[in-house]
Write an enzyme that holds these catalytic residues in place. Structure first.
Site, PDB file in Angstrom:
ATOM      1  N   SER A 129       0.840  -1.215   0.000  1.00  0.00           N
ATOM      2  CA  SER A 129       0.000   0.000   0.000  1.00  0.00           C
ATOM      3  C   SER A 129       0.862   1.247   0.000  1.00  0.00           C
ATOM      4  CB  SER A 129      -0.939   0.015   1.212  1.00  0.00           C
ATOM      5  OG  SER A 129      -0.210  -0.045   2.418  1.00  0.00           O
ATOM      6  N   LEU A 336      21.717  22.073 -21.693  1.00  0.00           N
ATOM      7  CA  LEU A 336      22.472  23.271 -22.071  1.00  0.00           C
ATOM      8  C   LEU A 336      23.952  23.167 -21.678  1.00  0.00           C
ATOM      9  CD1 LEU A 336      19.735  25.930 -21.294  1.00  0.00           C
ATOM     10  CD2 LEU A 336      20.666  25.360 -23.538  1.00  0.00           C
ATOM     11  N   GLU A 362       5.403  11.781  -1.073  1.00  0.00           N
ATOM     12  CA  GLU A 362       4.480  12.718  -0.397  1.00  0.00           C
ATOM     13  C   GLU A 362       3.156  12.731  -1.166  1.00  0.00           C
ATOM     14  OE1 GLU A 362       5.408  14.327   2.392  1.00  0.00           O
ATOM     15  OE2 GLU A 362       7.581  14.114   2.341  1.00  0.00           O
TER      16      GLU A 362
END
Ligand SMILES: Cc1cc2nc3c(=O)[nH]c(=O)nc-3n(C[C@H](O)[C@H](O)[C@H](O)COP(=O)(O)OP(=O)(O)OC[C@H]3O[C@@H](n4cnc5c(N)ncnc54)[C@H](O)[C@@H]3O)c2cc1C
Length: 380
Positions: A129, A336, A362
């Site tokens: 769970s 980049l 969370e």
């Protein structure tokens, strides 16, 4: 409406930023390689009042607002999001204890919690769970002395490392109303830990299963009222979501700052790469996205501080938006930097790896959408 930080808030940010740059940033890669954060760091963090950021001053905490706390996490994660996020979990637990633990339990444990001589872990998830946390199965049977715990918690940040575990366990019926919160100290007989999980990011934080095998916990270690544990766990998460989002924001800001610098130094086709307008537009887009994320995050924190009825929705929306923006920005920053972005020495690839999990824990970003949509449908 005032969007400016107060002088005090600026001072809080600056203090956390300076601490992070001096005491965390220089060691972040070493701690990542070692897979642990030195325990000696925490009492130093505690001296700044960061062991109980939003525990009231009367109770010995820093008494900060949720908005103030986002500044601390944004600033610390500019040094290392893994270390900053670990502190967020401790603070989530500290606030749960401050709000709901008995006076006796608080008197016994809070001084060390606040000074960070006791580091706390939050134990909700189980192997079966995660998102459906109320389906948890770890059982706490009542005895004359207290509770006997049996079961397993999964993915616990600080498992086997922390000094105490704030655990959500089943004391009653199926579903959320049968869940209670208990405080389990390290060293309690019957408490053990699984092997360290090998992870993509957050590598300086040990993550492991927490196992209970006839683990006896005294009655005084019940936090609050039996059957209310799930409520406490969820209340902690609104603030936890803001903090995780702040960690994404601070790390992404660091990546953008580094990229701005790098693009002025790196040359291609006879000029520095910051002279290519296509790349300037990418810089501009990242700046726009991070500023939008920051404003949204602080609005959500403000709502939580002001107990707005839609605070939970805003915390969920901000968590989703800011963590996804943060990951997008660090990934663009890596791009980049060209090949150098992929090398550990440049510090960007760690941020890409560290921030990815912020979309998962969370409450996953899918669950953030579930919460948002549920509020929308209920209020139409
Ligand atoms: C590094 C790390 C550290 C962690 N630390 C902690 C900790 O300290 N304490 C703790 O208690 N837990 C911790 N967790 C666990 C974390 O909170 C869970 O992984 C998370 O809640 C998701 O649960 P799950 O992994 O079981 O995924 P699942 O719930 O199985 O979800 C699988 C997928 O299905 C989606 N999904 C599930 N339900 C729905 C739905 N209703 N609608 C739409 N989509 C849905 C999810 O978004 C996900 O994409 C940690 C996890 C990681 C990776």
């Amino acid at each position: 409406m005032d969007f400016a930080l107060t002088e005090e808030q600026t001072a809080i940010f600056d203090m956390a930023h300076a601490f992070g740059q001096d005491n965390i940033a220089p060691y972040a890669r070493q701690w990542e390689a070692e897979g642990t954060i030195p325990k000696e760091l925490w009492p130093q963090v505690g001296e700044l009042g960061f062991g109980g950021l939003y525990v009231s001053e009367e109770a010995g905490g820093a008494g900060l607002t949720r908005l103030d706390a986002t500044l601390v996490f944004e600033a610390l994660s500019m040094a290392c999001p893994s270390v900053a996020a670990f502190l967020s979990i401790h603070n989530m637990c500290a606030k749960m204890l401050d709000n709901f633990a008995s006076d006796e339990l608080k008197a016994r444990v809070m001084p060390d919690v606040l000074s960070l001589n006791t580091v706390l872990s939050y134990c909700l998830t189980e192997p079966g769970s995660g998102s459906d946390a109320a389906a948890l199965k770890t059982r706490a049977e009542k005895t004359n002395e207290g509770y006997v715990l049996n079961g397993t918690k999964a993915f616990i940040s600080g498992g086997g490392y922390s000094d105490a575990y704030v655990c959500m366990v089943r004391t009653g019926e199926d579903g959320p109303k049968g869940i209670s919160t208990v405080y389990v100290e390290d060293g309690t007989p019957g408490l053990s830990f699984g092997a360290l999980e090998q992870k993509m990011g957050w590598k300086s934080q040990p993550t492991a299963q927490v196992q209970f095998d006839d683990c006896k916990v005294p009655a005084g270690n019940l936090v609050g009222v039996e059957g209310d544990g799930f409520k406490y766990a969820m209340m902690g998460l609104d603030g936890g979501r803001l903090n995780i989002a702040s960690c994404s924001l601070g790390a992404a800001q660091t990546a953008l700052n580094m990229t701005l610098q790098y693009m002025g130094e790196r040359k291609a086709f006879g000029k520095s790469i910051d002279q290519f307008q296509a790349l300037q537009f990418r810089l501009a887009d990242m700046e726009i996205e991070l500023q939008a994320a920051r404003t949204f995050l602080r609005q959500a924190a403000w709502k939580l501080d002001n107990k707005a009825p839609d605070a939970t929705k805003f915390c969920a929306m901000a968590k989703k938006f800011v963590t996804e923006t943060g990951s997008k920005v660090v990934d663009q920053c890596l791009q980049l930097h060209g090949g150098y972005g992929y090398l550990a020495d440049y510090g960007i690839e760690k941020l890409v790896r560290d921030l990815r999990v912020h979309q998962i824990l969370e409450g996953t970003n899918e669950i953030m959408r579930v919460i948002t949509a549920r509020h929308m449908l209920a209020n139409r």
